[in-house]
Design an enzyme around this catalytic site. Structure first.
Site, PDB file in Angstrom:
ATOM      1  N   ASP A 171      48.103  43.617  63.922  1.00 40.81           N
ATOM      2  CA  ASP A 171      49.128  44.415  64.581  1.00 40.81           C
ATOM      3  C   ASP A 171      48.518  45.053  65.829  1.00 40.81           C
ATOM      4  OD1 ASP A 171      51.589  45.992  64.825  1.00 40.81           O
ATOM      5  OD2 ASP A 171      50.311  47.668  64.229  1.00 40.81           O
TER       6      ASP A 171
ATOM      7  N   CYS B 171      28.174  42.623  23.781  1.00 38.79           N
ATOM      8  CA  CYS B 171      28.279  41.346  24.490  1.00 38.79           C
ATOM      9  C   CYS B 171      29.733  41.122  24.889  1.00 38.79           C
ATOM     10  CB  CYS B 171      27.779  40.187  23.633  1.00 38.79           C
ATOM     11  SG  CYS B 171      28.761  39.906  22.139  1.00 38.79           S
TER      12      CYS B 171
ATOM     13  N   CYS C 173      32.373  41.063  22.153  1.00 36.06           N
ATOM     14  CA  CYS C 173      32.874  42.375  21.722  1.00 36.06           C
ATOM     15  C   CYS C 173      34.023  42.831  22.612  1.00 36.06           C
ATOM     16  CB  CYS C 173      31.753  43.404  21.759  1.00 36.06           C
ATOM     17  SG  CYS C 173      30.349  43.040  20.686  1.00 36.06           S
TER      18      CYS C 173
END
Length: 762
Positions: free
Chosen positions: A437, A21, A24
């Site tokens: 650009d 989970c 952890c």
């Protein structure tokens, strides 16, 4: 495993085992970050830790730190082969056994509670025989992780599941053998709201089944979510035919290829590494790596990239970058890093998950005590406490961001969009202005000389030779076009001395003892003087027609004016229109003259033009737009775009550009088709929507479910199903990003990618 000390400022990837989970993951991350000189990010979805080392830290020390927290770790080697999804099969085996025993257990236990007259001698032992394999062997992974966490004084999602299963089984055994006379019929509605009577064997088996199913589908979904990245990582060649000094061919593993080696590419071969074509002409298919479906033809002197495929013709290529230095390897690492990134809101979720388990345990105890003190029967109090233990699920919190990033970064890679991290997604959501650009971005960047006029007393050969000698030392597209013309007309290009690049103006050098300037009219005016009226009028006419014009001065005198054209990309107009449809303002930014810029902007459909801006000024333009309340994205490709890309809220660089531009950007665009720009914005927005939806569900589910469970309004069995489904919902919602499509994407690209994915999965 590498048993050496990592170099300073190095990065180590660890595979973490035993995490169940988000709590952890947060615990492992916290333990690693306690080491001096270590900055770690742990991703629960990918089960990897990315560790950045600011000093010499042994890898074994990192692994020991993880193991000290109760988890397993190993160093991830770049060339590790992808292992089969054994975890999915392991969950499946336990799930099958749990179903075979749990389904008849549930049917029998409910029947015996609803209809007491059907009870037979020894019925308790029959139920117990069906229960034992489910709550022991099938649920063993949960018990194992809970014990490991307990030994280290911590808790995880498995702690809650294990305690719930053990408590339900223990209370049921006590009830069956000690209070069987108290078991009574509760009716159908009672079964929905509460478990049957005070016997919870069906709950223990049901929770085990639901959690096993959830873990199996979650593991399968994680494997599916990473499919695109695995396909990208495995499109490279496995072996290569190299040429010895005597041009004899021999086949070797691609890992044995070295820089400078010459290798052969035949039709249908995957190019083994980045290199330069020495001989041959061939069409190259880069769709697997970039999503660019149109093959590009290469010849001697052109560069080719690892992972692309030769469609026809034979090439001899000289290896330039090998192994981890190739563009393909760099892009794979880029995607992996992006998948480990965390949003600020996800870090908040991780902090919540870290304290979630002890809070739930306390809440379960308080629920039990509250119901008992309120005079409720013991079975009612136990039922509510069990529901609190089982319904709690921090897994969804931990999966909310990483699964969405995992899928989005993989899907983006298929479309030619490489996301550097979560910050890029957040920036893409906020932008309202896109600055593009001109040269190499809106235009093809491949210039050609369209007109050449010399001053009185100067010959074309003299002017062209002088200009080409100076421009041969420049990397600019204008210089390459002049050099190509000189080689075609003169056969060779002379040498230059004292070469200087004059930023935004042009170049200069000494050719044959004379000073030569090649550049804009401003450069010529500053160094020599004004153009003769006839040449100046010609310059103005050429610029009004959309040409770029450079002037040539030789030995202090005007030598020539040269007109060059750079075509607008065919996709520019459609891309600009789509950006506008997304509600974005578009601006063209260029160092070219105003007249030429206006012509190119009109063809691309851009109304706003900022022209004649020196490279250093491009970043200033971006900085000027931002105080106006604009959130700015910059799209560029060259060295002179690097500062502007870095200054923008979101930098997008075409990978055909320089490494400087790529390093300064947030999104890397691998395609020459400019439709990839709005596609990148739409993918980023879709990913953010998915992440926010996941987090809203994860928080909302727990906020709503825990009070309901504590109030006795949830059967623990239903709570177990809801807990498993919450994680499955988050993962499934993220997987929807796999279906993200770029408008007008060509079927052959998708077919090719599906074929690659099929090969990888098989």
């Amino acid at each position: 495993m590498t048993d050496v000390t990592a170099a300073p400022a190095a990065s180590v990837d660890l595979a973490i085992g035993g995490m169940t989970c988000a709590a952890c993951a947060a615990r492992v991350e916290r333990k690693l970050n306690k080491l001096d000189g270590v900055t770690a990010t742990v991703n629960y979805a990918t089960e990897h830790a990315t560790v950045v080392l600011a000093g010499p830290v042994p890898v074994q020390q990192l692994i020991a730190q993880v193991e000290g927290a109760g988890y397993q770790a190993r160093e991830v080697i770049r060339d590790d082969a992808e292992s089969p999804p054994d975890r999915v099969r392991a969950w499946w085996r336990r799930l099958v056994v749990a179903l075979l025993a749990g389904v008849p257990l549930a049917d029998l236990s409910i029947t015996l509670i609803l209809v007491p007259s059907l009870r037979f001698p020894g019925w308790q032992w029959v139920l117990l025989a069906l229960t034992v394999p489910v709550v022991t062997w099938c649920a063993w992974p949960f018990h194992q992780q809970a014990l490991r966490a307990a030994r280290h004084g911590t808790g995880s999602m498995d702690t809650l599941v294990s305690l719930g299963v053990i408590a339900a089984s223990g209370w049921s055994i006590y009830t069956m053998f000690g209070r069987s006379a108290d078991l009574h019929s509760v009716g159908v509605w009672g079964l929905i709201l509460q478990p049957a009577g005070s016997m919870y064997l069906d709950v223990a088996a049901g929770v085990t089944i639901f959690v096993l199913a959830g873990r199996m589908f979650e593991a399968r979904a994680k494997h599916t979510a990473g499919r695109a990245l695995r396909a990208l990582a495995q499109i490279g060649a496995r072996d290569v035919v190299v040429l010895d000094e005597d041009s004899a061919e021999r086949r070797i593993p691609v890992s044995g290829l070295r820089r400078g080696d010459r290798f052969v590419v035949r039709p249908g071969d995957t190019i083994a590494t980045d290199g330069i074509v020495e001989t041959g002409v061939c069409a190259i298919d880069a769709s697997a790596m970039t999503g660019e479906s149109r093959p590009a033809e290469v010849a001697a002197g052109d560069t080719v990239a690892a992972g692309t495929m030769a469609l026809g013709g034979r090439l001899v290529v000289r290896a330039e970058r090998v192994g981890a230095d190739t563009q393909l390897a760099h892009l794979v690492r880029l995607v992996e890093r992006a998948q480990s990134d965390k949003a600020a809101v996800q870090r908040l979720a991780d902090r919540i998950a870290a304290v979630f388990v002890p809070v739930v345990l306390v809440l379960a105890v308080l629920t039990l005590a509250g119901w008992l003190l309120g005079g409720a029967p013991a079975e009612r109090a136990v039922s509510c406490a069990l529901a609190v233990l089982i319904i709690a699920c921090p897994c969804a919190l931990g999966l909310a961001t990483p699964t969405a990033l995992l899928v989005a970064s993989g899907r983006g890679a298929q479309l030619g969009v490489f996301i550097k991290g979560h910050q890029a997604l957040e920036s893409a959501k906020a932008i309202d202005t896109v600055v593009l650009d001109k040269t190499g971005t809106l235009t093809t960047g491949t210039m050609s000389v369209t007109a050449f006029e010399v001053a009185d007393g100067v010959t074309r050969t003299e002017a062209l030779a002088a200009a080409a000698a100076v421009e041969n030392a420049s990397e600019h597209g204008v210089g390459r076009a002049i050099v190509e013309l000189a080689r075609a007309e003169l056969g060779e290009v002379g040498e230059v001395e004292e070469f200087r690049a004059l930023s935004g103006l042009g170049v200069s050098g000494r050719v044959g003892g004379r000073q030569v300037f090649v550049g804009s009219a401003r450069l010529l005016l500053a160094e020599v003087g004004a153009l003769p009226p006839a040449l100046d009028a010609m310059r103005e006419r050429w610029e009004a027609g959309g040409n770029t014009v450079v002037t040539v001065a030789i030995g202090g005198e005007v030598g020539a004016v040269i007109a060059l054209a750079d075509g607008v990309r065919p996709s520019a107009g459609g891309a600009v229109a789509e950006l506008r449809a997304l509600g974005l303002r578009t601006v063209m930014l260029t160092g070219d003259n105003e007249a030429t810029a206006r012509v190119v902007a009109a063809e691309a459909g851009i109304d706003e033009v900022i022209a004649e801006v020196l490279p250093a000024g491009k970043a200033s333009v971006i900085a000027r737009l931002r105080p106006e309340g604009r959130s700015v994205a910059m799209v560029g490709d060259g060295i002179n775009d690097g500062p502007a890309l870095a200054a923008a809220d979101l930098g997008m660089a075409l990978v055909s550009g320089t490494d400087v531009a790529v390093g300064a950007c947030d999104l890397i665009l691998m395609r020459t088709d400019l439709s990839v720009v709005p596609a990148a914005v739409r993918l980023a927005r879709a990913t953010l929507r998915t992440i926010r939806g996941n987090l809203c569900w994860a928080f909302g589910y727990n906020i709503a479910a825990l009070p309901l469970a504590a109030a006795g309004l949830l059967n623990p069995l239903i709570a177990g199903a809801a807990m498993a489904l919450s994680s499955l919902f988050v993962v499934s919602n993220s997987l929807r990003l796999r279906r993200f499509e770029q408008p007008n994407s060509l079927p052959q690209t998708e077919d090719r990618l599906r074929a690659i994915v099929s090969v990888v999965d098989n």
